[in-house]
Each structure stands twice: as structure tokens, then as C-alpha cells.
Design a protein around this motif. Structure first.
Motif, PDB file in Angstrom:
ATOM      1  N   UNK A  19       0.759  -1.075  -0.132  1.00 10.54           N
ATOM      2  CA  UNK A  19       0.141  -0.061  -0.015  1.00 10.54           C
ATOM      3  C   UNK A  19       0.936   1.298  -0.085  1.00 10.54           C
ATOM      4  N   UNK A  20       0.512   2.221  -1.073  1.00  8.83           N
ATOM      5  CA  UNK A  20       1.526   3.272  -1.239  1.00  8.83           C
ATOM      6  C   UNK A  20       1.384   4.231   0.206  1.00  8.83           C
ATOM      7  N   UNK A  21       2.396   4.986   0.864  1.00 13.62           N
ATOM      8  CA  UNK A  21       2.511   5.810   1.771  1.00 13.62           C
ATOM      9  C   UNK A  21       1.043   6.875   1.715  1.00 13.62           C
ATOM     10  N   UNK A  22       0.910   7.215   0.463  1.00  8.60           N
ATOM     11  CA  UNK A  22      -0.403   8.216   0.345  1.00  8.60           C
ATOM     12  C   UNK A  22      -1.611   7.430   0.551  1.00  8.60           C
ATOM     13  N   UNK A  23      -1.651   6.365   0.769  1.00  8.48           N
ATOM     14  CA  UNK A  23      -3.001   5.515   1.246  1.00  8.48           C
ATOM     15  C   UNK A  23      -2.944   4.674   2.248  1.00  8.48           C
ATOM     16  N   UNK A  24      -1.875   5.193   3.136  1.00 10.96           N
ATOM     17  CA  UNK A  24      -1.612   4.202   4.237  1.00 10.96           C
ATOM     18  C   UNK A  24      -2.813   4.200   5.065  1.00 10.96           C
ATOM     19  N   UNK A  25      -3.511   5.257   5.285  1.00 12.26           N
ATOM     20  CA  UNK A  25      -4.870   5.284   5.791  1.00 12.26           C
ATOM     21  C   UNK A  25      -5.652   4.112   5.766  1.00 12.26           C
ATOM     22  N   UNK A  26      -5.543   3.369   4.550  1.00 10.28           N
ATOM     23  CA  UNK A  26      -6.496   2.094   4.154  1.00 10.28           C
ATOM     24  C   UNK A  26      -6.052   0.962   4.714  1.00 10.28           C
ATOM     25  N   UNK A  27      -4.734   0.728   5.240  1.00  2.81           N
ATOM     26  CA  UNK A  27      -4.314  -0.336   5.726  1.00  2.81           C
ATOM     27  C   UNK A  27      -4.943  -0.933   6.711  1.00  2.81           C
ATOM     28  N   UNK A  28      -5.638  -0.488   7.621  1.00  3.22           N
ATOM     29  CA  UNK A  28      -6.485  -1.246   8.629  1.00  3.22           C
ATOM     30  C   UNK A  28      -7.807  -1.805   8.063  1.00  3.22           C
ATOM     31  N   UNK A  29      -8.366  -0.973   6.724  1.00  2.95           N
ATOM     32  CA  UNK A  29      -9.280  -1.736   6.029  1.00  2.95           C
ATOM     33  C   UNK A  29      -9.179  -2.707   5.622  1.00  2.95           C
ATOM     34  N   UNK A  30      -7.625  -2.936   5.106  1.00  2.16           N
ATOM     35  CA  UNK A  30      -7.165  -4.278   4.598  1.00  2.16           C
ATOM     36  C   UNK A  30      -6.915  -5.262   5.350  1.00  2.16           C
ATOM     37  N   UNK A  31      -6.332  -4.924   6.803  1.00  3.93           N
ATOM     38  CA  UNK A  31      -6.278  -5.889   7.874  1.00  3.93           C
ATOM     39  C   UNK A  31      -7.763  -6.552   8.268  1.00  3.93           C
ATOM     40  N   UNK A  32      -8.974  -5.544   8.053  1.00  2.00           N
ATOM     41  CA  UNK A  32     -10.361  -5.897   8.465  1.00  2.00           C
ATOM     42  C   UNK A  32     -10.553  -6.951   7.561  1.00  2.00           C
TER      43      UNK A  32
END
Lengths: 177, 352
Positions: free
Chosen positions: A156-169
Motif C-alpha cells: 500500500x503506497x504511503x499516500x494511502x496508508x490510512x487504508x491499511x486497517x481496512x485491508x487488515x479487517x
């Protein structure tokens, strides 16, 4: 281990290449040999998209997967086209929201989960592909959850790091379905 | 060393920047466009120039101009685009200029298709433009070799003052593999004797030129260049020999096809067939010594290519037709499978 050959296929826009990239990065984080090869023909412009991922302890020969050990299918044409090519003993993961699995093969295992529906229900727009990856790591010994998380963080690119928790979920939902 | 995951096209671009490439001129074409896109993003940050020219012909002539000043310059394209560049490449060779040209091959002839191919072997090794000249031609088979060979191509281009080509294909360009970037300290070659850079009238001006109206002068310039080619043929060949020590059947393949063939060779060995692989890393100069070493015990050779068979002739010449050389290939963008190649090995194996 021998080489694990994975084929991911679906419509363009479903995140087929991205899901393949996550598996490739998992291989990188797990110190494996790996290759990732996308389809890049006219089909990727709005039609079907697919990508080949090989994971191995040995250097990868041909990166093109023709007879997968693991098939991840995200639409009906992909399922119909590739389910006959899966190696005996192979595993097929598919989105049962979009795919009616008609297959008379007894030598492969089918894992259908309503990944599109699950993504919608959990407010994870576009997360169907990642939910399927969750199911893959539950039903195979390809990668641990820990490696999968590292792979996601890396891809996940740094600019979209806020989406990482969604991916984990999404991974968690896939593992529990 | 840190492992990165990169597409072949991106790795070619990153390697070029690290090798000191200061000027990139190109024009988009599938399946090499990621290379130009990467250059567009990165080149200006590393003090270089990225320019999307109005055509392939313009791009190669910009390379000629930049190379004339002594800076490291490069262009990249795919098969139809490389054909357009051929005139410029001939001028670069005729002007004794170093430059790197990348061909991420696709199916031809004409516009052909956009899937992987190796059908530009003849073009690259025999006739990339008019006149008596050669290019150094490197054939990577992995993303890592794409990095290593770009670095080498820039070095040898400078060393011999001639164009060098990376002959890749759409499969290598599009695939991602782990890749490491070695510490690169480019050799500094003295270009002060010929580069047409600024000198504030402190020396005689230099002329970069490929026009000789007197035949004897033109002949001399070509003969001198061919003396250089003789040295290159002696010293710059490179090849991988895999399980060739005791082989009955020697498979010959380069680039992406060699990966497919290696899988087939391994399968053949499991069946008890003594197969081996000769993989040229340099296509010009062709590794003549190496293939003769690899073919020592071979009864039959089999060239496998993504074309109708273009390397076959070089193999026959290299071994002086001392053994039969068979051919198997797929073309037009079709990639041969390990199973198909194994069938060919079994067919020949049965006949031995």
C-alpha cells in the motif's frame, strides 16, 4: 517446497492485479523466490484481467501460470475458463456473490465465499479481493497472517496508508468466513 | 542486499539512472511504457533530462546529439519503434558514439501485436540499420539481469565508443521479481579527445560525423571499427551453461524463453533424459567458445525461440554444423510452455 503457482482472474477494476501484488510482496517479506506477471493486453482495459504469481524456494522458471495450484476467481467467465486448468489437488477460491460454481471435478477443492457481499456489508468498498486472500491464507499454508500483514503494509503506497486497517479487517473477515 | 520488487521495465530505468544516464529520450509504446514513465518521474530528481519526443525518430536523434557531448544517453522502445530508430542507430555507430538502446520486444512484423516476442534477433544482431556495423547486444533473462546488463551496457558502450542494446521482451518488461541494486561506481572514461562539449575556444573544435565522401577514408574508418569488433568478439562473450557437462541434447535459448526451457530441462532430467541448456547472455558477440564447450558431449542441439527461428543460423555457424541443430518456436506473441518444450526433448531423446 515446490513452486506454488497462483492464478488470479476477474474483471478489470476488481483489484485482481493488486491482490496478486500483495501475494508477491508476501513472498518478498517471507524471503521466497517469486514472480508476478500481469495480463497486459486489451482485456485489461475494461474486460477480464488476470495475473500469475509464483512462490518458491527455488528460482522461478516460466512466470506464466497455465495450470495453477491455487485459482482465485472473481467473475463467472474467469471461473469457467480456468477451473478446468487447476492442477489435481488444487484449490479454487471464488466470490459466490457473482459466481455460480458449476464444476464436476472431484480432484480439486472449492472454497466459495460471498466476498462481494461481505465487503458491502462491512463498508469495505472494493475489498472483495482482499477478503478472498484472507480465505486463501486460512485454507492453505502459503503464508502466515503475520506475513500477509507485512505484505499489505509494503504494497500500500504511503499516500494511502490510512487504508491499511481496512485491508487488515478484510483479511480477518475472509479468514472467519 | 535489500530486495526490491520491481517490474522489469522499471528496473531497466532505475539501473540506467544509477549507471549515470543523464539523458533519456523516448516515445511511448506497449509493452515498454513503464520504463519511460519511471524516467519521467525520476530523471529530473537525479539531475538528468527526460524528454518525450514527438516520434521515435526524433528520440534516437536526440540520443545522437546528447551522446556527442559525452554524456550517457539512452532511449527505449518496442519492436515497431525500434525499426523507426534504425537510421539513427546507424548514424550513432558511424559516428563512434556510445549510447544504450532498449528493445522490449513484441510480436511483428508491422504493428504486429503487443505480446512478448524474440523476433527482432536478426534485426539486433545483424542489421539494425544500413552499413557495416554491429551493436553490443545483451539478452537478460531476469529482472536482476536487466539491472546488471544495463550497467554493463553503459560501461562497454563508453569503453568501445559504440551503441549497445538490451534485447528484452514483453514478458520480462511486465513481470515483477525481487531485484537488488549493487553499489555502482561507473568507470570514468576520458571523452575529452572527441566530445563536442563547450570549451570556450581553449582547444581545436571536435567534429562528430558519419559522412566520408572519399571511399578510401570511409573504408579505413570501417576497417578500424572492425578491428575493435575483433577484440570484442574475443573478450566480451558471456553465456550460462546449465547441466551441459554430460548432456546428450543441448537446448539453446535466450531471454524469457530460457526460463521456460530451464524448467523443461529439469523435467527431462527427472525422466532420465540428459538435457542441458546453453543460454547466451550476449547475442552479439555470439558466445562461440561457450557453445562449443556446452555442446562437447551433445548429439543434437535444439534451439527454442519466440520466433520462427532466428538464432538457429548462429548456432550452426558456431558449431560449424558438426551436429544437427533442430528448432522449436512459438511466435506472434505466444509463449512456449515447459510442457511443449519437454515434448520436443522427449521426441529427440527417443531418436538418439
Amino acid at each position: 517446497m515446490a513452486t506454488t503457482e497462483i492464478l488470479l482472474a476477474g474483471f478489470g477494476g476488481q483489484g485482481v492485479l493488486f491482490a496478486g501484488k500483495i501475494l508477491a510482496y508476501c513472498g518478498l517479506m517471507d524471503n521466497k523466490e517469486l514472480s508476478w506477471l500481469p495480463s497486459y493486453g486489451p482485456e485489461m482495459r475494461g474486460g477480464t484481467a488476470n495475473c500469475s504469481v509464483c512462490i518458491s524456494d527455488e528460482p522461478i522458471g516460466s512466470p506464466l501460470v497455465l495450470t495453477p495450484d491455487i485459482l482465485i476467481a472473481m467473475n463467472q467467465p474467469s471461473f469457467d475458463k480456468f477451473v478446468t486448468e487447476v492442477k489435481p489437488g488444487g484449490k479454487v477460491f471464488f466470490d459466490s456473490t457473482l459466481i455460480e460454481a458449476e464444476c464436476d471435478r472431484a480432484d480439486i477443492q472449492l472454497f466459495g465465499i460471498p466476498s462481494q457481499q461481505l465487503a458491502d456489508d462491512n463498508n469495505l468498498k472494493g475489498g472483495s479481493n482482499i477478503i478472498l486472500l484472507g480465505k486463501v491464507i486460512k485454507e492453505t499454508n502459503l503464508f502466515s497472517l503475520d506475513v500477509m500483514k507485512k505484505g499489505i503494509e509494503k504494497v500500500v503506497p504511503a499516500s494511502k496508508a490510512h487504508l491499511i486497517p481496512n485491508n487488515f479487517k478484510a483479511i480477518e473477515i475472509g479468514m472467519n468466513s | 542486499m535489500e530486495r526490491n520488487l520491481m517490474k522489469g521495465n522499471e528496473a531497466l530505468a532505475e539501473a540506467a539512472i544509477r549507471a549515470g544516464c543523464k539523458c533519456f529520450f523516448g516515445y511511448p509504446i506497449t509493452p515498454q511504457t513503464e520504463l519511460a514513465a519511471y524516467m519521467a518521474k525520476r530523471m529530473h530528481k537525479s539531475g538528468g533530462v527526460f524528454l518525450q519526443a514527438e516520434s521515435e525518430i526524433a528520440a534516437i536523434n536526440m540520443v545522437l546529439g546528447a551522446a556527442s557531448t559525452g554524456v550517457r544517453a539512452m532511449t527505449s522502445s518496442s519492436s515497431p519503434g525500434v525499426s523507426l530508430k534504425s537510421e539513427g542507430v546507424s548514424y550513432i555507430a558511424g559516428s563512434d558514439l556510445p549510447a544504450v538502446i532498449i528493445n522490449v520486444q513484441r510480436g511483428g512484423p508491422g504493428l504486429g501485436g503487443i505480446q512478448p516476442s524474440q523476433a527482432d534477433y536478426w534485426q539486433a544482431t545483424k542489421a539494425l540499420g544500413h552499413g557495416d556495423f554491429q551493436l553490443l547486444v545483451y539478452a537478460p533473462a531476469s529482472v536482476q539481469e536487466m539491472v546488471d546488463f544495463v550497467v554493463k551496457a553503459f560501461d562497454r558502450a563508453d569503453k568501445y565508443r559504440m551503441p549497445a542494446m538490451i534485447l528484452a521482451d514483453g514478458l520480462l518488461g511486465q513481470m515483477m521479481e525481487p531485484v537488488s541494486f549493487p553499489e555502482i561506481n561507473p568507470n570514468a572514461y576520458d571523452k575529452s579527445g572527441w566530445a563536442t562539449n563547450g570549451h570556450k575556444n581553449q582547444r581545436e573544435h571536435h567534429i562528430v560525423n558519419s559522412l566520408y565522401l572519399k571511399p578510401d577514408e570511409l573504408e579505413k574508418s570501417i576497417v578500424d571499427r572492425y578491428k575493435k569488433y575483433d577484440i570484442i568478439k574475443e573478450t566480451e562473450t558471456d553465456a550460462e551453461l546449465y547441466l551441459t557437462e554430460d548432456c546428450d541434447i543441448l537446448l539453446c535459448a535466450f531471454g524469457a524463453t530460457a526460463r521456460v526451457v530451464k524448467s523443461a530441462v529439469n523435467s527431462a532430467r527427472e525422466l532420465g533424459i540428459k538435457a542441458g541448456l546453453f543460454r547466451p547472455k550476449t547475442l552479439w558477440p555470439f558466445p562461440v567458445k561457450e557453445i562449443n564447450e556446452a555442446a562437447k558431449s551433445a548429439k543434437t542441439l535444439l534451439s527454442v525461440e519466440m520466433s520462427m527461428g532466428q538464432m538457429v543460423d548462429d548456432i550452426k555457424l558456431a558449431i560449424n554444423c558438426s551436429r544437427p541443430v533442430e528448432f522449436y518456436g512459438r511466435t506472434g506473441g505466444v509463449i512456449p510452455t515447459p510442457v511443449e518444450v519437454l515434448e520436443q526433448i522427449k521426441r529427440i531423446g527417443g531418436a538418439l
